[in-house]
Write an enzyme that holds these catalytic residues in place. Structure first.
Site, PDB file in Angstrom:
ATOM      1  N   CYS A  86       0.848  -1.206   0.000  1.00  0.00           N
ATOM      2  CA  CYS A  86       0.000   0.000   0.000  1.00  0.00           C
ATOM      3  C   CYS A  86       0.879   1.250   0.000  1.00  0.00           C
ATOM      4  O   CYS A  86       1.623   1.501   0.956  1.00  0.00           O
ATOM      5  CB  CYS A  86      -0.927  -0.019   1.218  1.00  0.00           C
ATOM      6  N   CYS A 112       0.127   3.724   2.827  1.00  0.00           N
ATOM      7  CA  CYS A 112       0.537   3.244   4.150  1.00  0.00           C
ATOM      8  C   CYS A 112       1.953   3.719   4.483  1.00  0.00           C
ATOM      9  O   CYS A 112       2.246   4.072   5.628  1.00  0.00           O
ATOM     10  CB  CYS A 112       0.461   1.724   4.212  1.00  0.00           C
TER      11      CYS A 112
END
Length: 437
Positions: free
Chosen positions: A48, A51
């Site tokens: 991600c 993230c």
């Protein structure tokens, strides 16, 4: 000089380790002890992109809560390494932030900022409904929050409904109780008990006969009548029964037209509140990125658009909006159905949206984690290629041999014929042998 450099480096590494220590790495055992303590947890995935961008913010959240003496523990879980956790808590997007409080869990759906997350944590981890015991405390709360709900009165069925609704919506806003004596003098009540929402510099009283269910009324009134809407607030409005009327502007490059659109929206939200309060939520957005993702296209700025977040549909004015009368005409045409609904959640629109989101996800993965993306995307392609190669080069099975023998029959026939031609000689030799005997 070298010693000084080593000291600075050691101090820097120690500071990083100290700050990082405020966020605990969790695993599958988290489910065994989470009910005994308050936990604020980030669920993330290594691939991600956001993230990785969000990681410093999460570290700051852990450090800030620790410095404030908060009883809330901060942790994070890699859902690719602990898939059972992702399944148990129904994790569908990254990063997902949840606060665990006993048997309950609360999703954070606000902006990914330190202040926003800490405010959410302090609000949800404390009492669901907080008492206001003095005029000074009431004024202090009003100065700190844009929207608050207050129950006024003693024990009643309405109070039970209020507490139930507060448990549901504590993730979004604040709930208080108060007596009539501590309310501002400008507040007048027809009946007690009562529930009021304080916002927009005024207040509105809940009326069961006009407003319907208390929980639904709170859900409709938890936003300001007009405000700057970000992507997180816009996403939450999918839970409302309202349409969202927006002025889409570029705040970095304001124009006369964008200022006019914002002014018109704000005027309608206040001057025509009673007429449109059940149908529209008004606001403006800075930039068109989120709206472009919703309409799967490019929306020019500035623009006026009405969104139906529950079905991913939208309306665009067919003519220019110059005056408040033009805007009112457009809003009324949306309500009476004379303006065409675009987008929606039909089969082809859903298929198109899946493709659009998938393409954007893949592009984001490739940009941020090219090696991992090549592995993830290349693995299924490699498997397909191997299957095709194995199929094309497979050795024929035993049950296919008769077909090969059939194709070789001419050669067999030739040999067979020669074998038959040689039989008379052997027969003659046998006859002569018998005569000699």
């Amino acid at each position: 000089m070298a010693n000084m450099r080593n000291i600075i480096l050691t101090a820097l590494l120690s500071a990083i380790a100290l700050v990082s220590g405020y966020v605990e790495g969790l695993d599958d055992k988290f489910t065994e002890f989470r009910q005994n303590e308050l936990w604020l947890v980030e669920f993330y995935a290594p691939w991600c992109a956001y993230c990785h961008t969000f990681e410093p913010v999460w570290t700051e959240v852990g450090a800030e809560l620790k410095s404030l003496g908060s009883p809330v523990n901060v942790g994070k879980i890699d859902t690719t390494a602990h898939t059972s956790i992702a399944t148990e808590f129904n994790i569908r997007g990254y990063p997902t932030i949840k606060l665990f409080k006993g048997d309950l869990s609360f999703d954070y759906k606000g902006p990914r900022t330190k202040d926003g997350i800490i405010e959410f944590t302090n609000r949800v981890s404390g009492p669901v409904v907080r008492p206001l015991s003095s005029v000074q405390l009431f004024q202090h709360v009003m100065s700190r929050h844009d929207v608050i709900f207050v129950y006024i009165g003693g024990e009643s069925l309405l109070k039970k409904e209020y507490y139930k609704a507060a448990t549901e919506f504590i993730v979004h806003t604040y709930f208080f109780t108060a007596s009539e004596e501590i309310l501002p003098k400008a507040v007048t009540l027809q009946d007690v008990p009562a529930v009021a929402v304080f916002k927009d510099g005024t207040y509105y009283i809940y009326n069961e006969f006009i407003d319907g269910d208390l929980s639904s009324w709170i859900n409709r009134e938890r936003f300001l009548s007009y405000f700057q809407i970000d992507s997180y607030s816009l996403y939450q409005m999918g839970e409302l029964s309202k349409l969202v009327a927006l002025a889409v502007v570029d705040e970095k490059n304001p124009s006369e037209e964008s200022i006019r659109y914002k002014t018109l929206m704000e005027r309608v939200s206040t001057e025509y509140r009673d007429h449109y309060k059940s149908d529209f939520q008004f606001g403006y957005v800075d930039g068109n990125e989120y709206v472009n993702g919703l309409i799967m296209g490019e929306l020019a700025m500035p623009s006026i658009i009405v969104l139906n977040m529950s079905i991913d549909g939208y309306y665009i004015p067919e003519s220019s909006t110059e005056t408040i009368e033009d805007l009112l005409q457009f809003l009324n045409s949306v309500l009476d159905g004379s303006t065409t609904l675009l987008g929606g959640n039909g089969f082809w629109q859903c298929a198109k949206r899946i493709f659009y989101k998938g393409k954007n996800t893949v592009m984001s993965m490739v940009e941020t984690a090219p090696v991992f993306s090549c592995f993830v995307l290349g693995l299924p392609v490699g498997v397909v290629v191997l299957v095709i190669y194995a199929t094309c080069t497979a050795v024929p099975a035993d049950d296919e041999k008769p077909e090969e023998e059939a194709t070789a029959s001419p050669a067999l026939d030739t040999h067979g014929k020669k074998a038959i031609e040689s039989q008379p000689e052997s027969t003659e030799k046998t006859s002569e042998a018998k005569k000699e005997d």
